[in-house]
Structure formats: structure tokens, C-alpha cells
Enzyme design. Sequence first.
Site: not given
Length: 595
Positions: A499, A285, A541-542, A573, A575, A289
Site C-alpha cells: 500500500s 492508509e 532488475d531486483i 528478469g 519475477d 496514499d
Amino acid sequence: MLLPWQQTIIILFLGVNSLVAALRNTYRTVEELPTIPEGWIQGKPPSPETSIRMNLALFQEKAHAFEQMVVDISTPGHSNYGKHLSRRTLKDFLRPRKEVSDSILSWLEEAGVAKKSILNDGDWIHFAISVSQAERMLKTRFHYYHDSGDPSVFMIRTLQYSVPSHLAPDIHMIQPTTKFGKPKKHGNSIAKLETIQLSSNATTNCNVTITPQCLRDIYKMGNSLATPDYRNVIGVSGYLDQYARYNDFYKFIDLYAPDLKGANFSVKYIGKGQNLQNSTKNSVEASLDIDYALGLSNATTVFYTTSGRGPLVPDLEQPDQEHNSNEPYLDQLHYLLSLPSDELPAILSTSYGENEQSVPEKFSNATCSLFAQLAARGVSVIFSSGDTGVGSSCLTNGRKKVSRFNPTFPASCPFVTSVGATFRINPEMAISFSSGGFSDRHIRPRFQDDAVLTYLDKLGNQWEGLYDPRGRGIPDVAAQGSNFAVYDHGRVGMVSGTSASAPAFAAIIANLNSIRLNANKPVLGYLNPFIYGQGRQGFTDIVHGGSRGCAGYNSTNGSAPAVPYASWNATEGWDPVTGVGTPNFEILAKIVRDL
């Protein structure tokens, strides 16, 4: 001889004094849990001499005015846009009345709290106290509570506590007391590989493995790199014994971002935080990052390492960090808010969270207020949305257990920017584990109304009763979150999870900040009013894919009620899987230049 009116005044005076005395001898419950939270087992009482570091949050009389101020500062076109507050200005605005602070400080000293251990920080008061003193002062009993899934993890907690009735209206909460959270890394899966072969075809390859160059291509970043600048620092949160290793970072940069050879990060230690370079523990992690926050931006990057379960005053009962009982969120936030403006990060990226319902409501509100304070000071607070889709156990934890989708916290706080996950390209799609939904604790801010209500109109009565349609919508945005290349312990692997999405999005914001700073404009700060307003046209937009969850399994005991076909779909839009979409850097760069 007293006249009748004089006798009346004396009687009234004595009556008021008697009432005050009575209130001082009565107590009011501040917080109470109906049962021991799921996943915890009550153990023995701690030694009476065990020391606890307490955080007391005072009731904020100006809370609504403050929250509106934060939104105004962060809304392009408002006369106060970009006028971020200094530490002193913020503290002065939130500082309670002197008589309130004085009465609580007197109560602490009367209870035996050492004056030298008390830190009066305005709207918060911090102090050290023994278990026996705390039990007398709060009319409660503390016990050790063990994690049923990992007996080596335990903490000192109680199920309820009370304060004198005359002080109760001014005390919002005292922690650690009833907070039994389990912050988790938002990493869905890790696949260890010896090598990853990269082809010259970015489009084909990026459907298999994500690298910094892939993200540059997908989000149209070109060769844009932030200029290292103390005003544009990316802060990366490190919890749960995650250590950012320099050697792994250097190898990652050499392989995946060779143009940044020589780039580096620094470390700030909070509480008993460490950054061990030779630990054998998994640190994927932290590596993930740092690799993408810096490798995609070149911005000055700081790793804020906070002791795994919060700051600790060592003693025989809690001799080391393995047995630490306190809260890392609060410790990190108070540390950051204590910094002068020229030492504060412009962006804080955090890839940890927990089920919202596992967090006491007062703790959730107080912590969210601290995120709002960072927002007021110009910090873009970015959180991964989580990796459980619509939810994991999908069961409420009160006395009456009913099926419910599980939003995550702190992603559900309106003053953080929550990042969901996508995968694939051409088309980019929502990925099934991307957490989202609607907060059960935090009301939807007005600037979300148009976007979220449009979605709810399309949803109709599907999943009615499993979520609160009035709640803050999660996530706000999304970014790639599958098969990120990462170095850990000298080996290349792939990581999936929101993450990965959060630091990638943070790096894009750092590059946008650099554009603004080069134009002598302030950093973007709190992003959400911008995202749902002028910035929305800068997101793709996905509309393919969706999330899943509530499959009849939880990580504590393995079983949970299933909700057949539970899902949120990506749609036109906003979601609750991908928010308003993924960033288009080219368009966003043009927008932020003109704000």
C-alpha cells in the site's frame, strides 16, 4: 381451405411461438456458489421491503476486439498509440444491440422494477429493487450473511440466482448477489512512533525510514516535480472508512516535503462516501496514499472517497453505512467512467484488494472490463499487489479443497498495473510479504509472454500444481514498501506494505506524464504494454530476496494447511515478487520524451 404448404407455415409459426413462450417460463442459473464462502455465516432473511441497488452487466459481444483496441492504444509504436477514447466513443463501441437492451428493460419492468429507478448505461443497467421483487425475479432467496471475524459486518447475499432462459445469453451477471468479498487495506504493519530522527546521510537513513526525499534519491528523480495540471490528476481511492485528514497532510509536508508547502488535495464523494476530519478511527492508509502521491509529485491530487461497503439506500434493515451490503469497486468505477475526459484522473492509485478466489469469476471479469474501459480513456490504473507473499490460507474454496497459492484481485486483472514491494538499498531487495504469482482467472496477455515464460523456464516444475502457468503474471513492477514515515492523528509513525509502494509508483508516473504534457504529448495511460516493451530498460532488475507464505495460518479461523518453504524468489528478469523491477526515473524520463 388452406393448401398444405400454408398449413406447414402456420404449424411452424405456432411452434416457434410455443418455444418462445416456453423459454420465457424457464430459467437458467447465471451464478451459483457451491458453499457459503469461508469466513461468512448465514443469518436471517432480510425484510421483504429492504431495497437493493442492483448492477446488471450485459454480455459484451465485442469484448475481444475491445481488449485488443486498448492494447493498441497503449503500445508505443502502434499507429493508434495515445489516441485515448472519449466517453461517448467508448460507450458507442460497447453498446449492445437495441433489441437486447429493450428485452431486458421489458423484463425488469414486468418484474415490478420502478421505471424511474432504472439507469440504462449501455453495457450496464442499474436499478433499485426490493428483496421480495428480486427473489421473484431471480428465483432465489436472500439472507443476511455475517462476517465470522467481525459480527458487526454483514451483507445481503444469495448463493445462486437465475434469469429467464431467453435472456440468459445476454446477461453476464447481476450484483450484489453472490459476491462475498472482503477488500482489505494492503498495509502489512504499522509502528506508531512519537518522532523519527533523520540524519543527513540519505543512504544510511533510508535503510531505516523511507521519506519522499529517500524515494527521490533511490529512484534518481532529482528535483523533478509535476506541474499541477487538470490533465494529470492523481486519483487516490478511499474505502473502508479511511479519511484523508488535512491537518495530518499539512504536518507531513512541513516535515518531509517543505518545498511543497501550500500543496493541497481535493475530495470527491461517491455514493455515501465521507471524509470525516474528527473521526477517531485509524486512517493510516488514506494518510499514506495522499502523503506520497502528492508529496512525491506535486501533481493535482483528488481523494475519491467511496462509502465503506458500497452505496446504500437506507431503510430499517440497513439504516447506515455500518450495515451496508453493496460493492464499492463497481460504484467507484461507474462514477469515474461517467466523467467527461477533462474531469477524469490520469492516474488511479488503489491500495486495496482481496484473494482472487473470493471473487466470483463473472464479477472478476466484469470488473476487469471496467478497468479496461478506464485504460481505453487514458487512465493509468495502479494497484498494490498485496501483502501475503505467495498466499495466506493457500487452500481452494470450492467443494474439493486443495492446496493452492492465492493470487490477489484486482491486481490480477491484466488492465491494471500491479506494484510489489522492496526494501533496503544498495542492494534493493524483494521483501517477504510482497504478493505475486499467477492469476487463476485471467490469461496472460501476449506482451507478458517473453518476460514470464523466461521465468517459468527457470522455475521448472517447482510448485507445479500450486499455480496456473498460463495466468497473468503478478506484479508488473515494484517500489519501496517498508517503513514509510506517515502522519496520522497528529503523530508520526511508520507503515510497511505494498500500500506504500502503489502511491509512490503513481507519483513517479505523474512526473513522467508532466514531461509528456509539456512536450504536447498525451499522458501514458495504460502502462503495461510500455513496461514490457520500450519502457523495460527504465527499470532496475531486483535479484535479491523473495516472498514467503502458506505458513499454515489464515486470518479467519487461524488454521490452514502449510506448504513447506513456499516462496517466489527475486531473480534476473521478471519475477512474481518484483515484476520487471523498480523505476529509474532518469532513464524513464528520456524514454517517454521520445515516445
